[in-house]
Design a protein around this motif. Structure first.
Motif, PDB file in Angstrom:
ATOM      1  N   UNK A   1       3.600   7.669 -10.106  1.00 27.75           N
ATOM      2  CA  UNK A   1       3.946   8.632  -9.060  1.00 27.75           C
ATOM      3  C   UNK A   1       3.113   8.404  -7.814  1.00 27.75           C
ATOM      4  N   UNK A   2       1.804   8.201  -7.999  1.00 28.03           N
ATOM      5  CA  UNK A   2       0.932   7.947  -6.843  1.00 28.03           C
ATOM      6  C   UNK A   2       1.409   6.732  -6.054  1.00 28.03           C
ATOM      7  N   UNK A   3       1.747   5.661  -6.756  1.00 29.88           N
ATOM      8  CA  UNK A   3       2.196   4.440  -6.079  1.00 29.88           C
ATOM      9  C   UNK A   3       3.530   4.634  -5.379  1.00 29.88           C
ATOM     10  N   UNK A   4       4.458   5.326  -6.022  1.00 28.91           N
ATOM     11  CA  UNK A   4       5.760   5.580  -5.401  1.00 28.91           C
ATOM     12  C   UNK A   4       5.586   6.343  -4.095  1.00 28.91           C
ATOM     13  N   UNK A   5       4.840   7.431  -4.134  1.00 30.40           N
ATOM     14  CA  UNK A   5       4.679   8.254  -2.946  1.00 30.40           C
ATOM     15  C   UNK A   5       3.854   7.550  -1.868  1.00 30.40           C
ATOM     16  N   UNK A   6       2.873   6.779  -2.279  1.00 30.00           N
ATOM     17  CA  UNK A   6       2.041   6.068  -1.309  1.00 30.00           C
ATOM     18  C   UNK A   6       2.814   4.917  -0.657  1.00 30.00           C
ATOM     19  N   UNK A   7       3.564   4.171  -1.462  1.00 35.10           N
ATOM     20  CA  UNK A   7       4.258   2.987  -0.941  1.00 35.10           C
ATOM     21  C   UNK A   7       5.572   3.308  -0.237  1.00 35.10           C
ATOM     22  N   UNK A   8       6.267   4.332  -0.671  1.00 33.67           N
ATOM     23  CA  UNK A   8       7.589   4.642  -0.111  1.00 33.67           C
ATOM     24  C   UNK A   8       7.605   5.866   0.791  1.00 33.67           C
ATOM     25  N   UNK A   9       6.571   6.692   0.710  1.00 35.28           N
ATOM     26  CA  UNK A   9       6.583   7.944   1.441  1.00 35.28           C
ATOM     27  C   UNK A   9       5.686   7.950   2.661  1.00 35.28           C
ATOM     28  N   UNK A  10       5.835   8.981   3.480  1.00 32.95           N
ATOM     29  CA  UNK A  10       4.995   9.133   4.669  1.00 32.95           C
ATOM     30  C   UNK A  10       3.581   9.598   4.302  1.00 32.95           C
ATOM     31  N   UNK A  11       2.684   9.470   5.260  1.00 30.40           N
ATOM     32  CA  UNK A  11       1.302   9.902   5.061  1.00 30.40           C
ATOM     33  C   UNK A  11       1.235  11.413   4.919  1.00 30.40           C
ATOM     34  N   UNK A  12       0.183  11.870   4.241  1.00 28.86           N
ATOM     35  CA  UNK A  12      -0.006  13.314   4.020  1.00 28.86           C
ATOM     36  C   UNK A  12       0.000  14.097   5.328  1.00 28.86           C
ATOM     37  N   UNK A  13      -0.702  13.596   6.328  1.00 27.07           N
ATOM     38  CA  UNK A  13      -0.804  14.324   7.600  1.00 27.07           C
ATOM     39  C   UNK A  13       0.558  14.493   8.264  1.00 27.07           C
ATOM     40  N   UNK A  14       1.421  13.516   8.133  1.00 24.97           N
ATOM     41  CA  UNK A  14       2.764  13.590   8.718  1.00 24.97           C
ATOM     42  C   UNK A  14       3.608  14.626   7.971  1.00 24.97           C
ATOM     43  N   UNK A  15       3.465  14.651   6.654  1.00 23.56           N
ATOM     44  CA  UNK A  15       4.222  15.613   5.850  1.00 23.56           C
ATOM     45  C   UNK A  15       3.775  17.039   6.147  1.00 23.56           C
ATOM     46  N   UNK A  16       2.474  17.259   6.153  1.00 27.38           N
ATOM     47  CA  UNK A  16       1.932  18.607   6.349  1.00 27.38           C
ATOM     48  C   UNK A  16       2.299  19.167   7.719  1.00 27.38           C
ATOM     49  N   UNK A  17       2.442  18.313   8.716  1.00 26.17           N
ATOM     50  CA  UNK A  17       2.769  18.792  10.062  1.00 26.17           C
ATOM     51  C   UNK A  17       4.267  18.790  10.369  1.00 26.17           C
TER      52      UNK A  17
END
Length: 129
Positions: free
Chosen positions: A79-95
């Motif tokens: 899960x960590x790898x999927x979200x890190x490699x395919x998803x946006x950064x935490x700061x972008x999501x939170x904002x």
């Protein structure tokens, strides 16, 4: 008390059985939507980017939930790898203005604490109210 909809579950669907290709299907779906929205030119560049981030987050959360619930070989690292490699950064999501706090919190928890998130998610029982 009237039902809002009728849900007909079928055997061997991605909602009842593990389907490893769901990740690839989600990526293909995202790419199609991205192209359609870019071609339609309905939004300015900043808004379009925010909308696409929201879509990607929701799709990756769905895929992550699927793997957590139905993959007997699920590991937090996956899960960590999927979200890190395919998803946006935490700061972008939170904002992101197009994501509710529910999705923002889910993303942060799943990204940082997938084992805790899985325990919470498996115990979650949504209601229609």
């Amino acid at each position: 008390d009237r039902a809002y909809y009728v849900l007909n579950k079928h055997s061997a669907t991605t909602t009842t059985h593990f389907s490893p290709e769901i990740r690839d299907r989600a990526i293909v779906y995202y790419t199609k939507i991205q192209k359609k929205l870019q071609q339609a030119r309905l939004f300015d560049k900043v808004s379009l980017q925010a909308i696409l981030v929201a879509l990607k987050v929701r799709l990756l959360l769905h895929v992550s939930h699927h793997f957590m619930m139905y993959d007997v070989n699920w590991q937090p690292k996956m899960t960590r790898e999927l979200l890190k490699n395919k998803g946006p950064k935490l700061s972008i999501v939170v904002s992101n203005q197009y994501l509710s706090n529910k999705y923002k919190i889910s993303w942060v928890l799943l990204r940082l604490f997938p084992v805790v998130y899985r325990v919470l998610y498996k115990g979650y029982k949504p209601t229609l109210s």
